[in-house]
Motif scaffolding. Structure first.
Motif, PDB file in Angstrom:
ATOM      1  N   LEU A 146      14.074 -10.763   1.905  1.00  0.00           N
ATOM      2  CA  LEU A 146      14.397  -9.354   2.181  1.00  0.00           C
ATOM      3  C   LEU A 146      15.717  -8.960   1.510  1.00  0.00           C
ATOM      4  O   LEU A 146      15.836  -7.844   0.988  1.00  0.00           O
ATOM      5  CB  LEU A 146      14.436  -9.101   3.695  1.00  0.00           C
ATOM      6  N   ASP A 147      16.686  -9.871   1.494  1.00  0.00           N
ATOM      7  CA  ASP A 147      17.953  -9.600   0.788  1.00  0.00           C
ATOM      8  C   ASP A 147      17.700  -9.412  -0.704  1.00  0.00           C
ATOM      9  O   ASP A 147      18.288  -8.539  -1.344  1.00  0.00           O
ATOM     10  CB  ASP A 147      18.958 -10.747   0.996  1.00  0.00           C
ATOM     11  N   LEU A 153      11.788 -20.418  -3.158  1.00  0.00           N
ATOM     12  CA  LEU A 153      11.214 -19.840  -1.940  1.00  0.00           C
ATOM     13  C   LEU A 153       9.693 -19.787  -2.075  1.00  0.00           C
ATOM     14  O   LEU A 153       9.179 -19.542  -3.167  1.00  0.00           O
ATOM     15  CB  LEU A 153      11.766 -18.432  -1.704  1.00  0.00           C
ATOM     16  N   PRO A 154       8.955 -20.021  -0.980  1.00  0.00           N
ATOM     17  CA  PRO A 154       7.486 -20.028  -1.081  1.00  0.00           C
ATOM     18  C   PRO A 154       6.907 -18.622  -1.259  1.00  0.00           C
ATOM     19  O   PRO A 154       7.302 -17.693  -0.566  1.00  0.00           O
ATOM     20  CB  PRO A 154       7.049 -20.620   0.269  1.00  0.00           C
ATOM     21  N   ARG A 155       5.974 -18.503  -2.206  1.00  0.00           N
ATOM     22  CA  ARG A 155       5.337 -17.210  -2.475  1.00  0.00           C
ATOM     23  C   ARG A 155       4.531 -16.704  -1.283  1.00  0.00           C
ATOM     24  O   ARG A 155       4.393 -15.500  -1.094  1.00  0.00           O
ATOM     25  CB  ARG A 155       4.405 -17.322  -3.687  1.00  0.00           C
ATOM     26  N   VAL A 156       3.997 -17.619  -0.484  1.00  0.00           N
ATOM     27  CA  VAL A 156       3.170 -17.232   0.662  1.00  0.00           C
ATOM     28  C   VAL A 156       3.975 -16.392   1.658  1.00  0.00           C
ATOM     29  O   VAL A 156       3.418 -15.609   2.420  1.00  0.00           O
ATOM     30  CB  VAL A 156       2.538 -18.475   1.329  1.00  0.00           C
ATOM     31  N   SER A 164      15.035 -17.865   7.908  1.00  0.00           N
ATOM     32  CA  SER A 164      16.092 -17.792   6.888  1.00  0.00           C
ATOM     33  C   SER A 164      15.472 -17.509   5.511  1.00  0.00           C
ATOM     34  O   SER A 164      16.052 -16.794   4.699  1.00  0.00           O
ATOM     35  CB  SER A 164      16.902 -19.078   6.855  1.00  0.00           C
ATOM     36  N   GLN A 165      14.262 -18.064   5.256  1.00  0.00           N
ATOM     37  CA  GLN A 165      13.553 -17.767   3.997  1.00  0.00           C
ATOM     38  C   GLN A 165      13.192 -16.287   3.945  1.00  0.00           C
ATOM     39  O   GLN A 165      13.385 -15.629   2.918  1.00  0.00           O
ATOM     40  CB  GLN A 165      12.273 -18.598   3.892  1.00  0.00           C
ATOM     41  N   HIS A 166      12.678 -15.776   5.063  1.00  0.00           N
ATOM     42  CA  HIS A 166      12.306 -14.359   5.109  1.00  0.00           C
ATOM     43  C   HIS A 166      13.527 -13.472   4.881  1.00  0.00           C
ATOM     44  O   HIS A 166      13.452 -12.490   4.134  1.00  0.00           O
ATOM     45  CB  HIS A 166      11.638 -14.025   6.452  1.00  0.00           C
TER      46      HIS A 166
END
Length: 199
Positions: free
Chosen positions: A9-10, A28-31, A3-5
């Motif tokens: 992408l959105d 959201l994590p920068r990694v 869901s983070q990815h």
């Protein structure tokens, strides 16, 4: 994690170009950027800039990259001429105006040519254009022409004259607007004979 990815992408679809700090603002994590690059779902287009691999890229993509990293900068002079189709030259640097006392931005690519503006010269005659999904501040036609006369020692009087002739012939500017920016840029005396020869 997926869901983070998807959220990242959105965001890339919405903004065109992403900076790591855009993720921080959303928690959201920068990694995740590195993971998405490894998977081929994002590409690194420059230091600290990421985009979708299949995003449409215009001929002015470098302006969008600069604007995403330095939103206060204003695309000006030769780069603005190129944007407005008022020159045959294609500068390899992005000409960027910044406030007099601001720290000069640095980028690996595209190379920047920094010019310092102050007062009304920094705030008047600036247009906002969307390039590859990124808002980019660019000097308008009349302001760009006046700036070219002001910086004629850097770019050449021939370039300023070509810009003036093309802008006038293409009916892109009016005489009142040209005079307004000639005065604002303190080049009215320099431009007067050329403006008078047009009418």
């Amino acid at each position: 994690m997926e869901s983070q990815h998807d959220a990242i992408l959105d965001l890339a679809r919405a903004q065109g170009l992403l900076r790591p700090r855009d993720l921080t603002a959303l928690g959201l994590p920068r990694v995740a950027l590195t993971r998405l690059v490894r998977r081929g779902q994002l590409v690194r287009v420059g230091r600290g800039l990421y985009a979708l691999p299949d995003r449409p890229v215009s001929e002015h993509a470098s302006f969008a990259e600069v604007a995403r990293k330095h939103p206060q900068g204003i695309v000006c002079l030769l780069s603005a001429l190129r944007f407005h189709n008022l020159t045959t030259q294609s500068p390899f640097e992005v000409w960027l105006a910044i406030p007099n006392k601001a720290r000069a931005p640095r980028m690996d690519y595209p190379p920047l040519r920094i010019v310092r503006f102050s007062g009304p010269a920094l705030t008047e005659g600036i247009e906002a254009h969307m390039i590859d999904g990124v808002p980019v501040r660019i000097t308008g036609v009349a302001k760009t022409v006046a700036d070219c006369f002001k910086y004629r020692n850097k770019i050449g009087l021939d370039v300023a004259l070509e810009a003036l002739r093309d802008a006038w012939k293409g009916k892109r500017v009016g005489m009142d607007e040209l005079w307004q920016f000639a005065k604002l840029c303190r080049v009215a005396n320099v431009m007067r004979p050329y403006l008078e020869s047009l009418t």
